[in-house]
Motif scaffolding. Structure first.
Motif, PDB file in Angstrom:
ATOM      1  N   PRO A  86      -4.617   3.565   4.026  1.00 20.30           N
ATOM      2  CA  PRO A  86      -4.160   2.340   4.697  1.00 20.30           C
ATOM      3  C   PRO A  86      -3.180   1.500   3.870  1.00 20.30           C
ATOM      4  O   PRO A  86      -2.412   0.745   4.422  1.00 20.30           O
ATOM      5  N   PHE A  87      -3.177   1.645   2.547  1.00 26.87           N
ATOM      6  CA  PHE A  87      -2.319   0.820   1.706  1.00 26.87           C
ATOM      7  C   PHE A  87      -1.268   1.636   0.960  1.00 26.87           C
ATOM      8  O   PHE A  87      -0.713   1.168  -0.014  1.00 26.87           O
ATOM      9  N   ASP A  88      -0.971   2.831   1.418  1.00 25.77           N
ATOM     10  CA  ASP A  88       0.032   3.696   0.794  1.00 25.77           C
ATOM     11  C   ASP A  88       1.401   3.335   1.362  1.00 25.77           C
ATOM     12  O   ASP A  88       1.832   3.872   2.371  1.00 25.77           O
ATOM     13  N   ILE A  89       2.109   2.388   0.703  1.00 32.63           N
ATOM     14  CA  ILE A  89       3.365   1.853   1.229  1.00 32.63           C
ATOM     15  C   ILE A  89       4.422   2.928   1.395  1.00 32.63           C
ATOM     16  O   ILE A  89       5.161   2.935   2.374  1.00 32.63           O
ATOM     17  N   LYS A  90       4.510   3.876   0.461  1.00 33.46           N
ATOM     18  CA  LYS A  90       5.506   4.937   0.576  1.00 33.46           C
ATOM     19  C   LYS A  90       5.261   5.761   1.829  1.00 33.46           C
ATOM     20  O   LYS A  90       6.175   6.037   2.602  1.00 33.46           O
ATOM     21  N   ALA A  91       4.037   6.133   2.067  1.00 29.88           N
ATOM     22  CA  ALA A  91       3.722   6.934   3.255  1.00 29.88           C
ATOM     23  C   ALA A  91       3.955   6.146   4.539  1.00 29.88           C
ATOM     24  O   ALA A  91       4.464   6.683   5.524  1.00 29.88           O
ATOM     25  N   ILE A  92       3.605   4.887   4.526  1.00 29.97           N
ATOM     26  CA  ILE A  92       3.799   4.055   5.721  1.00 29.97           C
ATOM     27  C   ILE A  92       5.287   3.924   6.024  1.00 29.97           C
ATOM     28  O   ILE A  92       5.728   4.139   7.153  1.00 29.97           O
ATOM     29  N   LEU A  93       6.101   3.586   5.022  1.00 30.89           N
ATOM     30  CA  LEU A  93       7.541   3.448   5.239  1.00 30.89           C
ATOM     31  C   LEU A  93       8.179   4.776   5.596  1.00 30.89           C
ATOM     32  O   LEU A  93       9.082   4.835   6.425  1.00 30.89           O
ATOM     33  N   SER A  94       7.723   5.868   4.993  1.00 27.39           N
ATOM     34  CA  SER A  94       8.269   7.191   5.296  1.00 27.39           C
ATOM     35  C   SER A  94       8.069   7.569   6.751  1.00 27.39           C
ATOM     36  O   SER A  94       8.861   8.316   7.321  1.00 27.39           O
ATOM     37  N   SER A  95       7.031   7.062   7.362  1.00 28.53           N
ATOM     38  CA  SER A  95       6.760   7.414   8.750  1.00 28.53           C
ATOM     39  C   SER A  95       7.837   6.886   9.699  1.00 28.53           C
ATOM     40  O   SER A  95       7.956   7.349  10.821  1.00 28.53           O
ATOM     41  N   PHE A  96       8.644   5.924   9.239  1.00 27.83           N
ATOM     42  CA  PHE A  96       9.716   5.379  10.070  1.00 27.83           C
ATOM     43  C   PHE A  96      11.042   6.112   9.886  1.00 27.83           C
ATOM     44  O   PHE A  96      12.010   5.808  10.562  1.00 27.83           O
ATOM     45  N   VAL A  97      11.114   7.048   8.933  1.00 31.68           N
ATOM     46  CA  VAL A  97      12.356   7.743   8.619  1.00 31.68           C
ATOM     47  C   VAL A  97      12.359   9.092   9.317  1.00 31.68           C
ATOM     48  O   VAL A  97      11.559   9.963   9.004  1.00 31.68           O
ATOM     49  N   PRO A  98      13.276   9.285  10.281  1.00 29.93           N
ATOM     50  CA  PRO A  98      13.304  10.561  10.989  1.00 29.93           C
ATOM     51  C   PRO A  98      13.944  11.665  10.155  1.00 29.93           C
ATOM     52  O   PRO A  98      14.697  11.399   9.229  1.00 29.93           O
ATOM     53  N   GLY A  99      13.654  12.911  10.520  1.00 27.76           N
ATOM     54  CA  GLY A  99      14.325  14.051   9.901  1.00 27.76           C
ATOM     55  C   GLY A  99      14.029  14.183   8.432  1.00 27.76           C
ATOM     56  O   GLY A  99      12.953  13.875   7.977  1.00 27.76           O
ATOM     57  N   GLY A 100      15.022  14.650   7.707  1.00 28.53           N
ATOM     58  CA  GLY A 100      14.817  14.927   6.298  1.00 28.53           C
ATOM     59  C   GLY A 100      15.773  14.212   5.380  1.00 28.53           C
ATOM     60  O   GLY A 100      15.916  14.594   4.230  1.00 28.53           O
ATOM     61  N   ASP A 101      16.469  13.191   5.858  1.00 28.54           N
ATOM     62  CA  ASP A 101      17.415  12.490   5.002  1.00 28.54           C
ATOM     63  C   ASP A 101      16.691  11.687   3.927  1.00 28.54           C
ATOM     64  O   ASP A 101      15.687  11.038   4.209  1.00 28.54           O
ATOM     65  N   PRO A 102      17.232  11.699   2.704  1.00 26.48           N
ATOM     66  CA  PRO A 102      16.668  10.834   1.672  1.00 26.48           C
ATOM     67  C   PRO A 102      16.808   9.369   2.092  1.00 26.48           C
ATOM     68  O   PRO A 102      17.796   8.988   2.716  1.00 26.48           O
ATOM     69  N   MET A 103      15.810   8.577   1.765  1.00 26.20           N
ATOM     70  CA  MET A 103      15.832   7.155   2.119  1.00 26.20           C
ATOM     71  C   MET A 103      15.168   6.380   0.996  1.00 26.20           C
ATOM     72  O   MET A 103      14.144   6.815   0.456  1.00 26.20           O
ATOM     73  N   PHE A 104      15.759   5.238   0.652  1.00 20.94           N
ATOM     74  CA  PHE A 104      15.289   4.462  -0.484  1.00 20.94           C
ATOM     75  C   PHE A 104      15.199   2.988  -0.118  1.00 20.94           C
ATOM     76  O   PHE A 104      15.940   2.501   0.737  1.00 20.94           O
ATOM     77  N   VAL A 105      14.306   2.284  -0.789  1.00 21.22           N
ATOM     78  CA  VAL A 105      14.160   0.844  -0.661  1.00 21.22           C
ATOM     79  C   VAL A 105      14.181   0.263  -2.072  1.00 21.22           C
ATOM     80  O   VAL A 105      13.548   0.799  -2.979  1.00 21.22           O
ATOM     81  N   VAL A 106      14.938  -0.805  -2.239  1.00 21.29           N
ATOM     82  CA  VAL A 106      14.834  -1.611  -3.445  1.00 21.29           C
ATOM     83  C   VAL A 106      14.472  -3.018  -2.964  1.00 21.29           C
ATOM     84  O   VAL A 106      15.130  -3.566  -2.094  1.00 21.29           O
ATOM     85  N   ARG A 107      13.386  -3.541  -3.500  1.00 20.62           N
ATOM     86  CA  ARG A 107      12.869  -4.822  -3.052  1.00 20.62           C
ATOM     87  C   ARG A 107      12.588  -5.714  -4.251  1.00 20.62           C
ATOM     88  O   ARG A 107      12.413  -5.233  -5.372  1.00 20.62           O
ATOM     89  N   ALA A 108      12.573  -7.024  -3.986  1.00 19.18           N
ATOM     90  CA  ALA A 108      12.286  -7.992  -5.042  1.00 19.18           C
ATOM     91  C   ALA A 108      11.743  -9.268  -4.401  1.00 19.18           C
ATOM     92  O   ALA A 108      11.944  -9.508  -3.213  1.00 19.18           O
ATOM     93  N   ASN A 109      11.068 -10.057  -5.211  1.00 18.81           N
ATOM     94  CA  ASN A 109      10.543 -11.346  -4.776  1.00 18.81           C
ATOM     95  C   ASN A 109      11.309 -12.465  -5.471  1.00 18.81           C
ATOM     96  O   ASN A 109      11.603 -12.372  -6.673  1.00 18.81           O
ATOM     97  N   LYS A 110      11.601 -13.508  -4.719  1.00 16.43           N
ATOM     98  CA  LYS A 110      12.253 -14.669  -5.298  1.00 16.43           C
ATOM     99  C   LYS A 110      11.300 -15.344  -6.274  1.00 16.43           C
ATOM    100  O   LYS A 110      10.115 -15.515  -5.972  1.00 16.43           O
ATOM    101  N   VAL A 111      11.805 -15.697  -7.432  1.00 18.44           N
ATOM    102  CA  VAL A 111      10.980 -16.389  -8.426  1.00 18.44           C
ATOM    103  C   VAL A 111      10.538 -17.725  -7.841  1.00 18.44           C
ATOM    104  O   VAL A 111      11.329 -18.460  -7.249  1.00 18.44           O
ATOM    105  N   ALA A 112       9.247 -18.001  -7.973  1.00 17.99           N
ATOM    106  CA  ALA A 112       8.685 -19.250  -7.418  1.00 17.99           C
ATOM    107  C   ALA A 112       9.078 -20.448  -8.253  1.00 17.99           C
ATOM    108  O   ALA A 112       9.348 -20.377  -9.389  1.00 17.99           O
TER     109      ALA A 112
END
Length: 118
Positions: free
Chosen positions: A92-118
């Motif tokens: 339930p908390f495997d973010i890579k697997a969850i996000l991968s489920s939205f990517v069709p086919g076999g194309d490589p797909m990447f995310v770079v994320r960050a949080n704004k400093v509080a």
């Protein structure tokens, strides 16, 4: 609320300004998420994108966070969300697997994320 940029970070000719604006509009602790693949329109992307491999592209995007504004982001993380062959067995908390489920086919797909400093 998050800020999302889907498959267009490679076309930014003024990324520092764009990332600084994302930083300005986000609340402290807010998250910015950039997603991209290795597909592009070669005549439209910035030159360094064409000269880079997948790992280098993730570093390019991470550097946009790092310098726009300087020390304005924390928890900068690159995630390969490329589809896996043979399916995934996500917890339930495997973010890579969850996000991968939205990517069709076999194309490589990447995310770079960050949080704004509080």
């Amino acid at each position: 609320d998050p800020v999302l940029n889907v498959v267009s970070v490679d076309y930014l000719s003024r990324p520092r300004e764009v990332f600084a604006e994302m930083h300005r509009v986000l609340r402290p602790g807010g998250q910015a998420i950039m997603s991209f693949s290795n597909r592009c329109f070669p005549t439209k992307v910035v030159r360094m994108w064409l000269d880079a491999d997948d790992a280098k592209r993730q570093k390019i995007v991470a550097s946009y966070f790092n310098y726009s504004p300087l020390n304005g982001w924390k928890d900068i993380m690159a995630i390969d969300i490329s589809p896996t062959k043979g399916g995934t067995s996500a917890t339930p908390f495997d973010i890579k697997a969850i996000l991968s489920s939205f990517v069709p086919g076999g194309d490589p797909m990447f995310v770079v994320r960050a949080n704004k400093v509080a």
